[in-house]
Design an enzyme around this catalytic site. Structure first.
Site, PDB file in Angstrom:
ATOM      1  N   TYR A  92       2.323 -86.839  81.019  1.00 24.07           N
ATOM      2  CA  TYR A  92       1.898 -86.653  79.638  1.00 24.07           C
ATOM      3  C   TYR A  92       0.387 -86.305  79.754  1.00 24.07           C
ATOM      4  O   TYR A  92      -0.004 -85.882  78.873  1.00 24.07           O
ATOM      5  CB  TYR A  92       2.105 -87.764  78.995  1.00 24.07           C
ATOM      6  CG  TYR A  92       3.640 -88.267  78.760  1.00 24.07           C
ATOM      7  CD1 TYR A  92       4.561 -87.622  79.272  1.00 24.07           C
ATOM      8  CD2 TYR A  92       3.947 -89.571  78.187  1.00 24.07           C
ATOM      9  CE1 TYR A  92       5.992 -87.944  79.189  1.00 24.07           C
ATOM     10  CE2 TYR A  92       5.076 -89.981  78.085  1.00 24.07           C
ATOM     11  CZ  TYR A  92       6.439 -89.119  78.554  1.00 24.07           C
ATOM     12  OH  TYR A  92       7.386 -89.586  78.523  1.00 24.07           O
TER      13      TYR A  92
ATOM     14  N   LYS B 274       4.943 -93.428  84.643  1.00 19.04           N
ATOM     15  CA  LYS B 274       5.915 -92.901  85.374  1.00 19.04           C
ATOM     16  C   LYS B 274       5.556 -92.056  86.425  1.00 19.04           C
ATOM     17  O   LYS B 274       4.602 -91.499  86.035  1.00 19.04           O
ATOM     18  CB  LYS B 274       6.896 -92.242  84.612  1.00 19.04           C
ATOM     19  CG  LYS B 274       7.260 -92.720  83.042  1.00 19.04           C
ATOM     20  CD  LYS B 274       8.431 -92.056  82.368  1.00 19.04           C
ATOM     21  CE  LYS B 274       8.446 -92.757  81.092  1.00 19.04           C
ATOM     22  NZ  LYS B 274       7.493 -92.470  80.017  1.00 19.04           N
TER      23      LYS B 274
END
Ligand SMILES: NC(=O)c1ccc[n+]([C@@H]2O[C@H](COP(=O)([O-])OP(=O)(O)OC[C@H]3O[C@@H](n4cnc5c(N)ncnc54)[C@H](OP(=O)(O)O)[C@@H]3O)[C@@H](O)[C@H]2O)c1
Length: 283
Positions: free
Chosen positions: A53, A78
């Site tokens: 992100y 992640k």
């Protein structure tokens, strides 16, 4: 009445707040900083980000500036697709911690099971990646470890060599795709299911049945969809960059959707997109 700081308990005893705040497509800088700060002010205690992100730095800064004690927060990040494999995972995790400005995360996930680059040998690569993640877990740098977008066969393969089973599987999950097979598999294996894109990245909000149910309960369409997820026992991860929506999305604990309306929502399969099949993605 439940609330944003209520928790489920993972298999290892770690508590996970029942709703998480999503940050995909939230640009790094002021937007990510302000939205995470708004979420924390509104009472969310669970933030979902990812290396992919590109906003871990702003997310971490908002967490720090919120002044909320670290132990009261649940932070997930992640591992991205470029970084599978033992050594790369160690490097990538260290960089995520640095960007977040944290010395541990509450949950570290493998973002996708079989990125294109590793598709011919995903079983071996996931086994190596998982070995590194088990180390983070044992060392206390990740309080829980898990996977995302994994189907049953990906988890079965992982379990062949894993010493620690995944505690969470984060899936695209909303009335447009209930992913029943893998959700049942998660339940059978004591893996908690997180529901990403609970609003279908916004695409479910305008569906007429959702709008009608929202009107009936005097709630917004977003609140209906988040409540639907909560009533199914998933952990929804709604994302917004608007303070008003952020507050609204956390305010779903004072009503209950009745059985027949839950069934209407369950019947929206395919109406606003389906989960991506990890075996055929081009990333
Ligand atoms: N593991 C994975 O592979 C994966 C993949 C996708 C997502 N995720 C996680 O799941 C989170 C949520 O999924 P998502 O980002 O796809 O989207 P989502 O939460 O399903 O929907 C977000 C969209 O709905 C809008 N929205 C939010 N609340 C609203 C409200 N109350 N009224 C009207 N519009 C509203 C947002 O607008 P504004 O932002 O403009 O306010 C945004 O356009 C992600 O942010 C990420 O943390 C994980």
């Amino acid at each position: 009445m439940a609330g944003l700081s209520d928790t489920f308990t993972l298999t290892n005893g770690v508590k996970i707040p029942v709703i998480g705040f999503g940050t995909w497509q939230t640009p790094d800088g002021d937007v990510a900083y302000n939205s995470v700060l708004s979420a924390l002010k509104a009472g969310y205690r669970h933030i979902d980000t990812a290396a992919y992100y590109g906003n871990e730095e702003s997310v971490g800064k908002a967490i720090k500036d919120s002044g909320i004690p670290r132990k009261e927060l649940f932070v997930t990040t992640k591992l991205w697709n470029d970084d599978h494999g033992y050594e790369k995972t160690k490097m990538a995790f260290g960089k995520s911690l640095d960007r977040l400005g944290l010395d541990y995360v509450d949950l570290y996930l493998i973002h996708w099971p079989n990125p294109k680059e590793f598709r011919s040998n995903w079983q071996k690569t996931n086994a190596e990646t998982w070995k590194a993640m088990e180390e983070f877990y044992r060392e206390g740098q990740a309080k829980a470890i898990g996977v995302s977008n994994f189907r049953a066969k990906h988890i079965d393969a992982l379990l062949e060599t894993a010493e620690i089973a995944p505690m969470v599987n984060q899936l695209f999950l909303n009335p447009s795709d209930m992913e029943t097979g893998i959700v049942d598999f998660n339940d059978d294996h004591d893996i908690l299911t997180e529901a990403y894109s609970p609003l279908g990245t916004g695409n479910l909000l305008k569906l007429q049945p959702v709008q009608e149910i929202a009107k009936k309960y005097n709630k917004s369409a977003a609140q209906i969809l988040i409540r639907w997820s909560f009533q199914h026992g998933f952990v929804p991860l709604p994302k917004s960059t608007h303070e008003e929506y952020i507050k609204q999305n956390g305010d779903i604990f004072d009503f209950e959707i009745d059985k027949s309306d839950m069934q209407t929502l369950d019947g929206l399969q395919g109406k606003a997109g389906l989960a991506i099949d990890p075996d055929t993605t081009d990333f």
